[in-house]
Write an enzyme that holds these catalytic residues in place. Sequence first.
Site, PDB file in Angstrom:
ATOM      1  CG  ASP A   1      94.096  20.089  98.015  1.00  0.00           C
ATOM      2  OD1 ASP A   1      93.468  20.847  97.670  1.00  0.00           O
ATOM      3  OD2 ASP A   1      93.393  18.821  98.242  1.00  0.00           O
TER       4      ASP A   1
ATOM      5  CE  LYS B   1      92.008  19.301 101.769  1.00  0.00           C
ATOM      6  NZ  LYS B   1      90.718  18.840 101.513  1.00  0.00           N
TER       7      LYS B   1
END
Length: 282
Positions: A135, A10
Amino acid sequence: MGIRLKAHGKINLTLDVLDRRPDGYHEVEMIMQSISLHDVLEIEEQSKEISLTVSGISVTAEEDNLVLKAARLLQQVAGTGAGAKIHLQKNIPVAAGLAGGSTDAAATLKGLNALWGLGLSQEQLRQLATQLGADVPFCLAGGTAIARGIGEKLTTLEPAPPFGIILVKPSFGVSTAEVYQGLRLEHLGKRPNTEAMVKALKERDLGQVARELANVLESVTLRMHPKLEQIKEILRQIGCTGVLMSGSGPTVFGLTENREKAAELISGLPQAGCHVLAAWMV
């Protein structure tokens, strides 16, 4: 019969830190975006034992690896005697701000839930993901999302356009904890405008997306590693539309209109001492 999963990295298109919590975590608001760069997990069932082998980029296969932590957590919560043989093909640079460990943990939860036939819901998996790292819940969901809280409260957005990305990871890593320790909430620079970024993404306006890129951690990491400013400048010079550091760094990314443009521009980038990759938003 085994399972093969992609674990996507990401980038953060925005990252704002709102407050420091009593437990030491920080309240954040950020727009997170999955990218094409991914690790691959191959998982086969075996009795009781959970084992891990790794190829590609060198990472530890010891107990502190998030893949093993995720597998053992799921095993414990489900009360299953099933085990797994896991192979990780590591392509995402580590300690890079790209959620390389978190995405492997998320893929492990997803894969073992299927392999072991546990039938846990997405919400149950999300609660486990939160225990593994800030995350991990986003990596479980993927796509484009606003993350709040410590990162676990997600608002899914429309998929972003497949803008091209050039990723530059210097040879050094960065400690997320150290970066947050160096952050002074009263002295933040440019603060992200989440609504404006959401609008720019919805309108597929690369120029406006570039203008709204903002990460309050960037100034802290740049003080620790001034070389990152040079990397940002080089990315601008070769033609990237917008440039930002991802997460707590040290990876810096540049945006282009598509993956072909990223691949074209990367040829003009000096790669000395850096891991340079072309990717796109997925």
